[in-house]
Write an enzyme that holds these catalytic residues in place. Structure first.
Site, mmCIF file in Angstrom:
data_model
loop_
_atom_site.group_PDB
_atom_site.id
_atom_site.type_symbol
_atom_site.label_atom_id
_atom_site.label_comp_id
_atom_site.label_asym_id
_atom_site.label_seq_id
_atom_site.Cartn_x
_atom_site.Cartn_y
_atom_site.Cartn_z
ATOM 1 N N GLU A 45 26.170 56.592 -42.700
ATOM 2 C CA GLU A 45 26.004 55.238 -43.208
ATOM 3 C C GLU A 45 27.356 54.517 -43.172
ATOM 4 O O GLU A 45 28.371 55.122 -43.508
ATOM 5 C CB GLU A 45 25.487 55.237 -44.659
ATOM 6 C CG GLU A 45 24.969 53.871 -45.053
ATOM 7 C CD GLU A 45 24.449 53.810 -46.495
ATOM 8 O OE1 GLU A 45 23.765 52.852 -46.807
ATOM 9 O OE2 GLU A 45 24.752 54.702 -47.283
ATOM 10 N N GLY A 64 32.235 58.413 -52.534
ATOM 11 C CA GLY A 64 31.999 59.374 -53.603
ATOM 12 C C GLY A 64 30.981 60.409 -53.156
ATOM 13 O O GLY A 64 31.178 61.609 -53.329
ATOM 14 N N ALA A 65 29.894 59.924 -52.561
ATOM 15 C CA ALA A 65 28.818 60.808 -52.128
ATOM 16 C C ALA A 65 27.891 60.049 -51.198
ATOM 17 O O ALA A 65 27.959 58.823 -51.119
ATOM 18 C CB ALA A 65 28.032 61.314 -53.340
ATOM 19 N N MET A 66 27.022 60.787 -50.510
ATOM 20 C CA MET A 66 26.116 60.162 -49.540
ATOM 21 C C MET A 66 24.737 60.800 -49.607
ATOM 22 O O MET A 66 24.611 62.022 -49.548
ATOM 23 C CB MET A 66 26.710 60.286 -48.131
ATOM 24 C CG MET A 66 25.810 59.747 -47.029
ATOM 25 S SD MET A 66 25.556 57.946 -47.212
ATOM 26 C CE MET A 66 23.919 57.804 -46.495
ATOM 27 N N ASN A 83 22.160 61.603 -47.859
ATOM 28 C CA ASN A 83 21.394 62.166 -46.751
ATOM 29 C C ASN A 83 20.199 62.921 -47.324
ATOM 30 O O ASN A 83 20.368 63.749 -48.218
ATOM 31 C CB ASN A 83 22.257 63.148 -45.953
ATOM 32 C CG ASN A 83 23.635 62.592 -45.688
ATOM 33 O OD1 ASN A 83 23.776 61.572 -45.047
ATOM 34 N ND2 ASN A 83 24.655 63.246 -46.238
ATOM 35 N N GLU A 106 22.665 59.632 -56.223
ATOM 36 C CA GLU A 106 22.229 60.065 -54.881
ATOM 37 C C GLU A 106 20.791 60.560 -54.912
ATOM 38 O O GLU A 106 20.025 60.324 -53.976
ATOM 39 C CB GLU A 106 23.171 61.142 -54.336
ATOM 40 C CG GLU A 106 24.647 60.740 -54.261
ATOM 41 C CD GLU A 106 24.920 59.370 -53.650
ATOM 42 O OE1 GLU A 106 24.122 58.927 -52.801
ATOM 43 O OE2 GLU A 106 25.932 58.740 -54.045
ATOM 44 N N HIS A 136 18.323 57.816 -54.806
ATOM 45 C CA HIS A 136 18.157 57.306 -53.442
ATOM 46 C C HIS A 136 17.095 58.070 -52.648
ATOM 47 O O HIS A 136 16.583 57.541 -51.661
ATOM 48 C CB HIS A 136 19.457 57.462 -52.655
ATOM 49 C CG HIS A 136 20.441 56.338 -52.787
ATOM 50 N ND1 HIS A 136 20.103 55.019 -52.649
ATOM 51 C CD2 HIS A 136 21.791 56.363 -52.977
ATOM 52 C CE1 HIS A 136 21.209 54.266 -52.764
ATOM 53 N NE2 HIS A 136 22.240 55.067 -52.970
HETATM 54 N N1 BES Z 1 25.213 55.210 -49.838
HETATM 55 C C1 BES Z 1 26.394 55.362 -50.618
HETATM 56 C C2 BES Z 1 27.569 55.901 -49.831
HETATM 57 C C3 BES Z 1 28.164 54.903 -48.894
HETATM 58 C C4 BES Z 1 29.004 53.931 -49.371
HETATM 59 C C5 BES Z 1 27.890 54.923 -47.558
HETATM 60 C C6 BES Z 1 29.533 52.995 -48.510
HETATM 61 C C7 BES Z 1 28.408 53.990 -46.685
HETATM 62 C C8 BES Z 1 29.245 53.023 -47.165
HETATM 63 C C9 BES Z 1 26.156 56.256 -51.818
HETATM 64 O O1 BES Z 1 24.856 56.290 -52.273
HETATM 65 C C10 BES Z 1 26.979 55.697 -52.927
HETATM 66 O O2 BES Z 1 26.653 54.647 -53.404
HETATM 67 N N2 BES Z 1 28.044 56.380 -53.313
HETATM 68 C C11 BES Z 1 28.956 55.900 -54.319
HETATM 69 C C12 BES Z 1 28.853 56.700 -55.570
HETATM 70 C C13 BES Z 1 27.888 56.126 -56.513
HETATM 71 C C14 BES Z 1 27.733 56.975 -57.745
HETATM 72 C C15 BES Z 1 28.241 54.723 -56.941
HETATM 73 C C16 BES Z 1 30.346 56.041 -53.764
HETATM 74 O O3 BES Z 1 30.498 56.682 -52.751
HETATM 75 O O4 BES Z 1 31.265 55.490 -54.362
HETATM 76 ZN ZN ZN Z 2 24.278 54.624 -53.329
#
Ligand code: BES
Ligand code: ZN
Length: 889
Positions: free
Chosen positions: A186, A320-322, A324, A357, A360
């Site tokens: 992503e 932070g995390a993804m 998938n 996550e 999602h």
């Molecule tokens: N889908 C995102 C990760 C992401 C962020 C992918 C930007 C591509 C571009 C994931 O679900 C997400 O939101 N992660 C957050 C952590 C969350 C607890 C707010 C992050 O990575 O900061």
């Molecule tokens: Zn997210």
């Protein structure tokens, strides 16, 4: 419409993509253009020639649609390369001899198409368009409508840019460098690992086989179905086909990972995988993850849509995390934690990221936005659900009170002229990437919370359940969500929400006594300048007859009772400005308000100080009434305002402000001491850490600093004997008063830290030391790769925001600009400027603005403009308040 840009504008957004790819310099012209707050026009070599692209330039033709990808990948972890082969079942819906899909940084060696039982036809043309990230295949004869199999062989690099198919490094137990091959797709980087139709609405199923060294772990979205020999020392690991889903959710991870046993989360097997030797830090994640999976299946009323969940800790991870599907990747500090030594906020972070996550898996993975303009649907909703779930997991943590700070962060950006609407046109990948910001996450989730509180939690939940059921495996636009919530509530949800989503900014509700009534009127809240937006403001209030609700559009009046309050419950995404007399009455009852409400009063007052509407001395007087307060969140908003004032106070006023802080926090800090009492709750322990830190830091209390040194020594000797909050506070206090020797010690401790949280803490501590020499050393380390690229942005942000050394760090970073920008992943570069607003010394601020004007950061023009406006707000604050603060002291 006076803007000369008007004639190119039409109804779509002008994009920078093409010219950016040609690496030409552009000019940003801010200004409101029919709801688009800024337009970037790029000048080509001939200044008369303007090339403007729109979403259509980035969308693939729909004449060939993918249905299933059968994918085999073989990474070479020693060579940092991979080879791939895929057979894509496609449907040709319109006759064509040309097939266009996405690919980037890939060598495509062959392409063949065949009908399911027919002979293959080789492509006569395989053309890569790197700037467009496209692959065009030309076949000798048109393909007639029907089903085909497209076979492609390709090769690529395991890059170190933390996107696509990339490599992450760690030291194995023998101290040798080891590699994990992993993915981050992503927003638009699946195309860097496999040629594909890389758009969220072109969903397909994926069957993955990974060829890996024998004994290595291999993870993908589906459960492993077979493992067979594949040549000397190699195995082919095959995974079950996925559900129909978007390309950005595909994942594969290969390495010598350790795995926990699977736990049963309401029938779903849940594991954690880590680099070698770290599974002892996974128990909390398993507990939080199991809770979340059960919680969401119940909340949504839909079973988990995959077959298993693996959560994988990756040492190098841009975000932070993804999410998938079934193979969620995390940075280590967002997954692995030791509850015995962590602070509550560190633990909450892990629980919240996991919940986010997993939320999602339904909202995002099962039901996905049609295009990136709707990314807020994904991210705002996951953020909102993350809070609901974590609230249920640990009610004692008061998650929604803590969420007030996130709302505040969103309002901070949304009060700028350079804000944007939550839903916003997106054309290029850069623009898609730029959408993952505070407005998408924090404003989006806050307005959902406001709506939920207005229509009722259970009504809201029912609406969400039917929305997901109606669109399972499909794609949606924002109106689909409003329709479902309208059905469930019978309220005009779409009409109420329109202004919050399609218009930047938010209102302030002014409250004035008129006779025995309160009159409520709205105006746009801005720090600088004026806005003219209006909203349908769903207001909850306490009136004469108890709780009431009203949509404030035009002016309305309510009947106040003794406990009258506007924004009751504190969940509104608006500020409230009482007339001076009414504010005095509300301030007198501060202690009786719900903590969320008290938070809002303090936060609204501070925002009006920043806006120049309320003099800082009035804020100081207001928070002077908080010394009995026991909620960390309320303290935090008050202390943040005071810390901002400390930044701009003239040096002869500062000592008095420090004295004020010592007096303010003193009674509670004395009551709490340095040692937790048995049976104390987590928020009380957190409060202790917070107030000690305030006394030793902002309050500059040298006794506290000396005590902190003793506590730190004790904590280092026997980590389990000192409470995590106390240890963390002691470290922070010592660090902000620290020496060059302390700095060296923090760096050593970072290298031997046993948890990701400790690693972060020690690096933060090193960055807090107020010595030019140590700040300079950290920049050098960053450039030498002694700091992981995933951490460079926040380290740089801390250095730039540092009270004493930040201005010099700015000079250092500016002097090595290209090098500094090159050491962090492009995707999160903008976050390096997150604390730049504190450089409000007028000459420094002017220098920063001039430099960034000359050196725009491609793709993040709007974020930079926002940071510069925040900086302007602080420059003005300093000018107004630096001496006036004294009046309250
Ligand atoms: N889908 C995102 C990760 C992401 C962020 C992918 C930007 C591509 C571009 C994931 O679900 C997400 O939101 N992660 C957050 C952590 C969350 C607890 C707010 C992050 O990575 O900061
Ligand atoms: Zn997210």
């Amino acid at each position: 419409m006076s803007s000369p840009l008007h004639r190119w504008h039409g109804s779509t957004y002008l994009s920078a993509g093409w010219a950016a790819a040609l690496s030409l310099r552009g000019t940003t012209l801010p200004g409101d253009v029919e709801g688009v707050a800024a337009v970037t026009i790029w000048r080509l070599s001939d200044p008369q020639e303007l090339r403007v692209t729109t979403e259509a330039d980035y969308r693939l033709p729909r004449n060939v649609i993918p249905r299933h990808y059968q994918l085999t990948l073989e990474p070479d972890l020693a060579d940092f390369t991979f080879v791939g082969n895929e057979v894509v079942s496609v449907e040709v819906v319109e006759a064509t001899a040309i097939v266009v899909l996405n690919a980037a940084d890939l060598e495509v060696d062959s392409a063949t198409i065949r009908t399911p039982r027919g002979r293959g036809t080789l492509a006569t043309g395989i053309d890569r368009d790197e700037p467009a990230e496209r692959l065009t295949l030309t076949f000798p004869e048109p393909l007639l409508p029907g089903d085909y199999e497209l076979q492609l062989s390709f090769r690529g690099m395991l890059n170190d840019q933390l996107r696509g198919f990339y490599r992450s490094t760690y030291k194995d137990e023998a101290g040798n460098d080891a590699i994990i091959a992993t993915t981050q797709f992503e927003a638009t980087d699946a195309r860097r690992a496999l040629p594909c139709w890389d758009e969220p609405d072109l969903k397909a199923t994926f069957g993955v086989t990974l060829i890996v060294p024998d004994g290595y772990a291999a993870v993908s979205n589906g459960p492993e179905t077979s493992r067979t020999g594949a040549g000397p020392g190699k195995v082919a690991v095959t995974f079950a086909d996925t559900m129909v889903m978007s390309t950005y959710l595909v994942a594969f991870i290969v390495g010598e990972l350790d795995a926990t046993e699977a736990v049963d989360a309401g029938g779903v097997p849940l594991r954690v995988l880590t680099p070698p030797g770290k599974t002892h830090l996974a128990d909390f994640a398993l507990e939080a993850g199991a809770h979340a999976l059960v919680y969401f299946a119940d909340y949504y009323g839909i079973p988990y849509p995959g077959d298993k969940v693996d959560m994988i800790a990756i040492p190098d991870f841009a975000w932070g995390a993804m999410e998938n599907l079934g193979a969620i990747t995390y940075r280590e500090s967002a997954l692995l934690v030791d509850p015995a030594t962590a602070t509550r906020t560190e633990l909450e972070r892990v629980a919240a990221v996991i919940a986010h996550e997993l939320a999602h898996m339904w909202f995002g993975d099962l039901v996905t936005m049609k295009w990136w303009n709707g990314i807020w649907l994904n991210e705002a909703f996951a953020t909102f659900m993350e809070m609901k779930c974590t609230e249920a997991f640990r009610p004692d943590w008061k998650i929604f009170l803590g969420a007030a700070a996130d709302r505040g962060a969103a309002m901070e950006i949304d009060a700028l002229a350079t804000t944007r609407p939550v839903e916003f046109p997106v054309a290029s990948p850069e623009e898609a990437n730029a959408m993952f910001d505070t407005l998408t996450y924090e404003k989006g989730s806050s307005v959902l919370r406001m709506l939920e509180q207005y229509i009722g939690e259970e009504t809201f939940r029912r609406g969400i359940g039917s929305y997901l059921a109606a669109h399972a495996y499909g794609n949606t636009v924002t109106d689909d969500l409003w329709d479902a919530l309208e059905q469930a509530s019978g309220e005009p949800v779409g009409e109420i929400m329109h202004g919050w989503i399609y218009q930047g900014g938010f209102p302030q509700v002014r409250v004035e006594a008129e006779g025995d009534q309160w009159a409520l009127r709205q105006e746009q809240f801005r720090y600088l300048g004026e806005g003219h937006g209006t909203w349908k403001v769903p207001v909850l209030y306490n009136g004469a007859g108890g709780p009431g609700r009203v949509v404030v559009d035009q002016a309305v009046t309510i009947s106040p009772g003794d406990d009258a309050l506007v924004n009751a419950g504190g969940s509104g995404f608006y500020r409230v400005r009482y007339s001076p007399a009414l504010l005095e009455a509300v301030a007198d009852r501060l202690g009786e308000l719900e903590p969320e409400e008290c938070y809002s009063v303090v936060s609204d007052t501070w925002a009006n100080v920043l806006a120049g509407e309320v003099p800082a001395p009035e804020f100081i007087e207001l928070v002077g009434g908080l010394s009995e307060e026991t909620e960390p969140s309320v303290w935090r908003v008050a202390l943040t305002g005071l810390a901002e004032l400390d930044r701009v106070a003239s040096s002869d006023v500062q000592p008095a402000l420090q004295g004020f802080v010592r007096d303010l926090v003193g009674p509670q800090a004395d009551r709490l001491g340095w040692t937790p009492q048995p049976g104390e709750d987590d928020l009380t322990r957190e409060l202790r850490g917070l107030l000690l830190r305030a006394r030793g830091g902002l309050g500059d209390d040298q006794d506290t600093v000396a005590e902190a040194r003793g506590v730190l020594e004790q904590a280092l000797e026997s980590p389990d004997a000192v409470d995590g909050e106390v240890a963390s506070a002691a470290l922070a206090i010592v660090a902000s008063n620290g020496s060059v020797d302390d700095f060296a010690r923090f760096l050593e401790l970072r290298d031997t830290a046993g948890t990701p949280q400790d690693q972060v803490r020690y690096l933060r501590a090193a960055a807090a030391v107020p010595e030019q020499e140590t700040a300079a050393r950290l920049v050098d380390m960053m450039l030498a790769g002694d700091v992981r690229s995933q951490d460079a942005f926040w380290l740089a942000a801390l250095l730039l925001g540092h009270k004493d050394t930040g201005a010099a760090s700015w000079q250092r970073i500016k002097g090595q600009w290209d090098e500094v920008l090159a050491v962090m992943p492009k995707q999160n570069l903008r976050r390096m400027f997150d604390l730049i607003q504190y450089r409000s010394e007028p000459e420094v601020a002017a220098d920063i603005k001039a430099w960034l004007d000359e050196h725009p950061v491609a793709g993040f023009e709007r974020h930079l403009a926002q940071q510069m406006e925040r900086l302007d707000v602080r420059v003005a604050l300093r000018e107004r308040e630096s001496d006036r603060i004294e009046q309250a002291l």
